[in-house]
Design an enzyme around this catalytic site. Structure first.
Site, PDB file in Angstrom:
ATOM      1  N   ARG A 117       0.929  -1.135  -0.133  1.00  0.00           N
ATOM      2  CA  ARG A 117       0.171  -0.101  -0.138  1.00  0.00           C
ATOM      3  C   ARG A 117       0.714   1.441  -0.039  1.00  0.00           C
ATOM      4  NH1 ARG A 117      -4.821   1.860  -1.606  1.00  0.00           N
ATOM      5  NH2 ARG A 117      -6.165   2.822   0.029  1.00  0.00           N
ATOM      6  N   THR A 400      -8.645  -0.157 -10.752  1.00  0.00           N
ATOM      7  CA  THR A 400      -8.119  -1.453  -9.840  1.00  0.00           C
ATOM      8  C   THR A 400      -8.073  -2.683 -10.743  1.00  0.00           C
ATOM      9  OG1 THR A 400      -8.507  -0.171  -7.856  1.00  0.00           O
ATOM     10  CG2 THR A 400      -7.739  -2.516  -7.759  1.00  0.00           C
ATOM     11  N   THR A 418      -3.557  -1.343  -8.110  1.00  0.00           N
ATOM     12  CA  THR A 418      -4.208  -0.202  -8.303  1.00  0.00           C
ATOM     13  C   THR A 418      -3.528   1.209  -8.350  1.00  0.00           C
ATOM     14  OG1 THR A 418      -6.109   1.256  -7.587  1.00  0.00           O
ATOM     15  CG2 THR A 418      -4.517   0.356  -5.947  1.00  0.00           C
ATOM     16  N   ASP A 440      -7.818   8.165  -0.892  1.00  0.00           N
ATOM     17  CA  ASP A 440      -8.459   7.291   0.024  1.00  0.00           C
ATOM     18  C   ASP A 440      -8.526   7.624   1.483  1.00  0.00           C
ATOM     19  OD1 ASP A 440      -9.329   5.535  -2.033  1.00  0.00           O
ATOM     20  OD2 ASP A 440      -7.817   3.946  -1.515  1.00  0.00           O
ATOM     21  N   SER A 465      -8.060   0.791   2.371  1.00  0.00           N
ATOM     22  CA  SER A 465      -8.252   0.313   1.183  1.00  0.00           C
ATOM     23  C   SER A 465      -9.488  -0.823   1.176  1.00  0.00           C
ATOM     24  CB  SER A 465      -6.953  -0.502   0.723  1.00  0.00           C
ATOM     25  OG  SER A 465      -7.386  -1.009  -0.808  1.00  0.00           O
ATOM     26  N   GLY A 487     -12.897  -2.250  -8.153  1.00  0.00           N
ATOM     27  CA  GLY A 487     -14.247  -1.820  -8.164  1.00  0.00           C
ATOM     28  C   GLY A 487     -14.263  -0.857  -6.924  1.00  0.00           C
ATOM     29  N   GLY A 488     -13.236   0.113  -6.383  1.00  0.00           N
ATOM     30  CA  GLY A 488     -13.397   1.054  -5.624  1.00  0.00           C
ATOM     31  C   GLY A 488     -14.031   0.435  -4.050  1.00  0.00           C
TER      32      GLY A 488
END
Length: 580
Positions: A117, A400, A418, A440, A465, A487-488
């Site tokens: 991340r 993503t 992503t 985010d 996330s 897909g967020g």
């Protein structure tokens, strides 16, 4: 409208797992496919005796299978696939983004979570997305600004995983992507659609420059696109590993680009050089007779595990995809899980995540008991160890991709990767897009009473996330299935759908990923397409479905069978499953 179809109509055989494994046999009938999920001319599903790859683009799948055929490991293939995806699907992932991976070692039967991340630079603060008057910035302004870019982690994570589990030399894993960048690749319909979209990043100067041909017209499907800068970036990464991206000339280009134009960011060379991915035991929790393994916080793993834990205390497994009560239970469990995730989950290095309390059997039973016969108000629960935190105002767009790989030795990778939104921040260096991952974070860091949001920005912090790559095992820790989706914020619902379809409704991977999507969060219920009787029945339960406005799913799924592996890819995108 007919609610049931035999799986034989799709030419999909019934599948049974190896002896001693919980059976995924006798798949249930499938709902009518939504228009966006009608079977395509290309064959998306596949069966193979030795190995399997499912990813979002056929060129990436070919690169991965070629690596596996050459004796490479699942991690080797993941490196090659990511390198190709960053070129042919730059709207979704790339060298400038981040990723979460769950890796299953067939020999030790252990599941390891790798966290790549992005992190906020040392110069960030909890006022990152507030203007001088303390008001939240418009989302588009934040995304396009340099402030949106976090220190990228996908390449560093893959480098770490390769050191742990790679078989082939790192330097040779980029050959296919380098050739495609140098010689050119055919622009796919999905990429062409993103180029022509109204997304603000598609109109950003770097993106317009890259996607405009010499005659001044944009690239369209079928055009050949070359990217010499990307090939040069791959050469450097192939030679130096992650340090080739996070130090030296590429790092300097990242710093320079982030500091330019509107809302400049604060990333420094030190931020890049000091980035470290994480690895450790995956978050593995029982679901019926299975063990579901996901990454730890700040990934979407905890949220997905909460949703599964709630559903375990319903009778959804005795129902099937044609039963409106099953979808009602699914939606209400989703709402409860989203409420808890949004309230409590953040970077555990910075906030107290009451994970044990959230996943405790008694707590999940209490949450499941809140599911009545009609939809009502939903709020976060009070698990043991719950800290005082403020409400969440995170806005999570989608951009993503997901990859599932099983190698010839039975090792498995489930990885979600992503750049955050479409084409990330719209800013490019070295032939790739920079992420806008810091959006985010919760834009409002505190509640009016002063309680800080769990997902508030902070220097060195990883934003929460929704990415939740999953691997399913037997109680003896043998491989059963792997799945995941982009897909967020809807990733949690998409992944929940495919796991319920595989494990409870005994569907094949292609059936499972092709099912209609239903995303329930707060008081909003969005879906792509359901038969009219189900729509009417859910509306009668105070659950009217609206047409989804978010990012489509891009599910990939693979299961083990006595004869090898079966894979499926979401018909809503361009992915395929292939093996040998």
């Amino acid at each position: 409208m007919t609610l049931r179809r035999s799986i034989l109509a799709f030419g999909l055989p019934a599948l049974v797992l190896a002896a001693g494994s919980p059976a995924l046999a006798q798949p249930t009938a499938l709902l009518e496919r939504p228009a966006s999920a009608q079977p395509q001319k290309r064959a998306q599903s596949a069966t193979a005796p030795h190995a399997m790859v499912a990813a979002a683009n056929p060129l990436a799948v070919k690169a991965g299978t070629d690596i596996l055929k050459a004796g490479g490991s699942a991690v080797d293939a993941a490196v090659a696939i990511q390198a190709v995806l960053g070129l042919v699907e730059p709207q979704s992932s790339g060298l400038g983004g981040g990723a979460f991976m769950v890796y299953y070692d067939a020999k030790t039967r252990q599941a390891t979570a790798y966290d790549g991340r992005e992190v906020a630079p040392a110069g960030a603060s909890d006022r990152l997305f507030l203007d001088k008057d303390g008001n939240r910035l418009p989302f588009v302004e934040a995304v396009l600004g340099g402030i949106s870019t976090g220190v990228p982690g996908a390449v560093a994570m893959l480098d770490m995983a390769h050191r742990d589990h790679g078989k082939l030399p790192w330097s040779g894993l980029f050959d296919e992507a380098r050739s495609l960048a140098t010689d050119g690749f055919t622009v796919s319909p999905r990429l062409a659609g993103m180029i022509a979209s109204k997304a603000p990043q598609a109109s950003a100067p770097d993106a317009k420059r890259y996607f405009t041909k010499a005659d001044g017209t944009p690239y369209v499907a079928g055009d050949r696109l070359r990217n010499a800068d990307y090939a040069q970036s791959l050469d450097r990464i192939a030679r130096y590993g992650a340090s080739g991206l996070l130090t030296g000339p590429l790092a300097q280009k990242i710093v320079d680009r982030v500091h330019q134009d509107s809302r400049p960011g604060t990333i420094t060379l030190a931020d890049l050089a000091n980035y470290r991915p994480h690895s450790g035991p995956a978050l593995c929790r029982p679901y019926r007779v299975y063990l579901v393994c996901t990454p730890q916080a700040p990934s979407g793993g905890p949220g997905l595990q909460i949703a599964l834990g709630v559903l375990e205390h319903t009778d959804i497994a005795k129902r099937d995809a044609s039963d409106e009560k099953a979808w009602f239970q699914f939606a209400q469990a989703s709402r409860l899980a989203y409420a808890d995730r949004d309230r409590y989950v953040g970077d555990p290095a910075f906030v107290q995540v009451p994970l044990n309390g959230l996943l405790a059997t008694a707590y999940l039973q209490r949450r499941a008991a809140e599911i009545g016969e009609r939809a009502g108000p939903v709020t976060f629960g009070l698990p043991d160890g719950a800290p005082k935190v403020g409400p969440d105002t995170t806005q999570e767009p989608g951009g993503t991709s997901h990859i599932v790989i099983v190698d010839a030795a039975g090792n498995v990778v489930s990885m979600t990767t992503t750049v955050e939104s479409i084409f990330g921040s719209g800013r490019m260096v070295g032939g790739f897009f920079l992420n806008n991952q810091l959006t985010d974070f919760s834009f409002s860091p505190t509640d009016p009473d002063g309680a800080k949001a769990a997902n508030a920005p902070a220097p060195g912090k990883r934003p929460r996330s929704s990415m939740a790559p999953a691997i399913v095992l037997t109680p003896q820790r043998k491989f059963v299935a792997a799945a995941g989706s982009p897909g967020g914020s809807a990733i949690q619902a998409y992944n929940l759908k495919v796991l319920v379809a595989l494990l409870d409704w005994k569907m094949t991977p292609q059936e499972a990923v092709s099912l209609p999507n239903l995303v329930a969060k707060g008081d909003t219920y969005s879906a792509d397409a359901f038969p009219q009787p189900i729509l009417e029945a859910l509306a009668a339960r105070n659950m009217p479905l609206s047409t989804s406005k978010g990012e489509e799913s891009g599910l990939q799924a693979v299961i083990a069978t006595p004869k090898g592996y079966v894979g499926g890819a979401d018909p809503r995108r361009e992915g395929v499953a292939r093996g040998f």
